[in-house]
Design a protein around this motif. Sequence first.
Motif, PDB file in Angstrom:
ATOM      1  N   GLN A 141     -17.984 -54.155 -33.061  1.00 23.20           N
ATOM      2  CA  GLN A 141     -16.869 -53.402 -33.646  1.00 23.20           C
ATOM      3  C   GLN A 141     -15.559 -53.806 -32.974  1.00 23.20           C
ATOM      4  O   GLN A 141     -15.458 -53.835 -31.753  1.00 23.20           O
ATOM      5  N   TRP A 142     -14.552 -54.131 -33.793  1.00 20.40           N
ATOM      6  CA  TRP A 142     -13.211 -54.473 -33.335  1.00 20.40           C
ATOM      7  C   TRP A 142     -12.213 -53.644 -34.121  1.00 20.40           C
ATOM      8  O   TRP A 142     -12.503 -53.178 -35.224  1.00 20.40           O
ATOM      9  N   TRP A 143     -11.030 -53.460 -33.566  1.00 16.96           N
ATOM     10  CA  TRP A 143      -9.958 -52.715 -34.225  1.00 16.96           C
ATOM     11  C   TRP A 143      -8.715 -53.590 -34.307  1.00 16.96           C
ATOM     12  O   TRP A 143      -8.369 -54.269 -33.340  1.00 16.96           O
ATOM     13  N   HIS A 144      -8.045 -53.553 -35.448  1.00 17.58           N
ATOM     14  CA  HIS A 144      -6.780 -54.272 -35.601  1.00 17.58           C
ATOM     15  C   HIS A 144      -5.650 -53.305 -35.302  1.00 17.58           C
ATOM     16  O   HIS A 144      -5.568 -52.221 -35.892  1.00 17.58           O
ATOM     17  N   LEU A 145      -4.772 -53.678 -34.384  1.00 15.55           N
ATOM     18  CA  LEU A 145      -3.628 -52.838 -34.023  1.00 15.55           C
ATOM     19  C   LEU A 145      -2.457 -53.199 -34.918  1.00 15.55           C
ATOM     20  O   LEU A 145      -2.039 -54.359 -34.994  1.00 15.55           O
ATOM     21  N   GLU A 146      -1.943 -52.203 -35.590  1.00 11.03           N
ATOM     22  CA  GLU A 146      -0.913 -52.408 -36.602  1.00 11.03           C
ATOM     23  C   GLU A 146       0.364 -53.029 -36.039  1.00 11.03           C
ATOM     24  O   GLU A 146       0.828 -54.054 -36.536  1.00 11.03           O
ATOM     25  N   LEU A 147       0.937 -52.459 -35.018  1.00  7.23           N
ATOM     26  CA  LEU A 147       2.224 -52.941 -34.504  1.00  7.23           C
ATOM     27  C   LEU A 147       2.099 -54.241 -33.717  1.00  7.23           C
ATOM     28  O   LEU A 147       2.953 -55.118 -33.806  1.00  7.23           O
ATOM     29  N   GLU A 148       1.046 -54.377 -32.944  1.00  7.66           N
ATOM     30  CA  GLU A 148       0.864 -55.567 -32.108  1.00  7.66           C
ATOM     31  C   GLU A 148       0.299 -56.746 -32.901  1.00  7.66           C
ATOM     32  O   GLU A 148       0.337 -57.869 -32.452  1.00  7.66           O
ATOM     33  N   ASP A 149      -0.276 -56.466 -34.070  1.00  8.36           N
ATOM     34  CA  ASP A 149      -0.897 -57.476 -34.933  1.00  8.36           C
ATOM     35  C   ASP A 149      -1.930 -58.300 -34.170  1.00  8.36           C
ATOM     36  O   ASP A 149      -1.935 -59.527 -34.195  1.00  8.36           O
ATOM     37  N   GLY A 150      -2.831 -57.608 -33.471  1.00  8.97           N
ATOM     38  CA  GLY A 150      -3.910 -58.245 -32.731  1.00  8.97           C
ATOM     39  C   GLY A 150      -5.151 -57.381 -32.801  1.00  8.97           C
ATOM     40  O   GLY A 150      -5.143 -56.295 -33.388  1.00  8.97           O
ATOM     41  N   TYR A 151      -6.233 -57.854 -32.189  1.00  8.70           N
ATOM     42  CA  TYR A 151      -7.529 -57.185 -32.266  1.00  8.70           C
ATOM     43  C   TYR A 151      -8.022 -56.785 -30.886  1.00  8.70           C
ATOM     44  O   TYR A 151      -7.862 -57.516 -29.920  1.00  8.70           O
ATOM     45  N   VAL A 152      -8.668 -55.607 -30.830  1.00  6.72           N
ATOM     46  CA  VAL A 152      -9.183 -55.064 -29.589  1.00  6.72           C
ATOM     47  C   VAL A 152     -10.667 -54.726 -29.783  1.00  6.72           C
ATOM     48  O   VAL A 152     -11.048 -54.121 -30.795  1.00  6.72           O
ATOM     49  N   TYR A 153     -11.484 -55.097 -28.814  1.00  6.20           N
ATOM     50  CA  TYR A 153     -12.912 -54.799 -28.852  1.00  6.20           C
ATOM     51  C   TYR A 153     -13.130 -53.313 -28.601  1.00  6.20           C
ATOM     52  O   TYR A 153     -12.499 -52.710 -27.740  1.00  6.20           O
ATOM     53  N   ASP A 154     -14.048 -52.713 -29.352  1.00  7.87           N
ATOM     54  CA  ASP A 154     -14.314 -51.277 -29.273  1.00  7.87           C
ATOM     55  C   ASP A 154     -14.798 -50.839 -27.892  1.00  7.87           C
ATOM     56  O   ASP A 154     -14.605 -49.677 -27.508  1.00  7.87           O
ATOM     57  N   GLY A 155     -15.387 -51.732 -27.131  1.00  6.25           N
ATOM     58  CA  GLY A 155     -15.889 -51.372 -25.799  1.00  6.25           C
ATOM     59  C   GLY A 155     -14.808 -50.911 -24.845  1.00  6.25           C
ATOM     60  O   GLY A 155     -15.094 -50.278 -23.829  1.00  6.25           O
ATOM     61  N   TYR A 156     -13.533 -51.189 -25.153  1.00  7.78           N
ATOM     62  CA  TYR A 156     -12.403 -50.759 -24.319  1.00  7.78           C
ATOM     63  C   TYR A 156     -11.824 -49.428 -24.766  1.00  7.78           C
ATOM     64  O   TYR A 156     -10.916 -48.901 -24.149  1.00  7.78           O
ATOM     65  N   ARG A 157     -12.328 -48.897 -25.857  1.00  4.75           N
ATOM     66  CA  ARG A 157     -11.799 -47.642 -26.404  1.00  4.75           C
ATOM     67  C   ARG A 157     -12.216 -46.462 -25.535  1.00  4.75           C
ATOM     68  O   ARG A 157     -13.381 -46.319 -25.177  1.00  4.75           O
ATOM     69  N   ILE A 158     -11.253 -45.590 -25.197  1.00  3.38           N
ATOM     70  CA  ILE A 158     -11.554 -44.403 -24.403  1.00  3.38           C
ATOM     71  C   ILE A 158     -11.128 -43.120 -25.113  1.00  3.38           C
ATOM     72  O   ILE A 158     -11.337 -42.032 -24.598  1.00  3.38           O
ATOM     73  N   GLY A 159     -10.546 -43.220 -26.265  1.00  2.00           N
ATOM     74  CA  GLY A 159     -10.164 -42.010 -26.988  1.00  2.00           C
ATOM     75  C   GLY A 159      -9.544 -42.289 -28.307  1.00  2.00           C
ATOM     76  O   GLY A 159      -9.245 -43.358 -28.700  1.00  2.00           O
TER      77      GLY A 159
END
Length: 99
Positions: free
Chosen positions: A81-99
């Motif tokens: 699972q990855w998330w696309h950040l709207e303003l930064e226009d990049g992707y973050v791995y779900d394992g770093y999500r804390i909230g």
Amino acid sequence: MKGTLKALCITTALAAAVLGAPATASATATWSCTSISGTSMLFEEGTPLHVLPAGSSRVMGWLDDYYREVDQSCISNAGKQWWHLELEDGYVYDGYRIG
């Protein structure tokens, strides 16, 4: 002549095998993304921001610890699972999500 003909036949057979070989896994990462309504998520301090939803893609920066607007949910070819950040226009791995 006989040896040359045999070598030519072997070379031709090898070339045909390579050209006719079925496609195998590509080095290119693939993924599938779905648009979601703007959702705020919090990620760990120092989370890497990637150019593509794949751990092997280039890191374009790191996040500090405040909420980010997410506009896409993505699944990599590895099933992560990855998330696309709207303003930064990049992707973050779900394992770093804390909230």
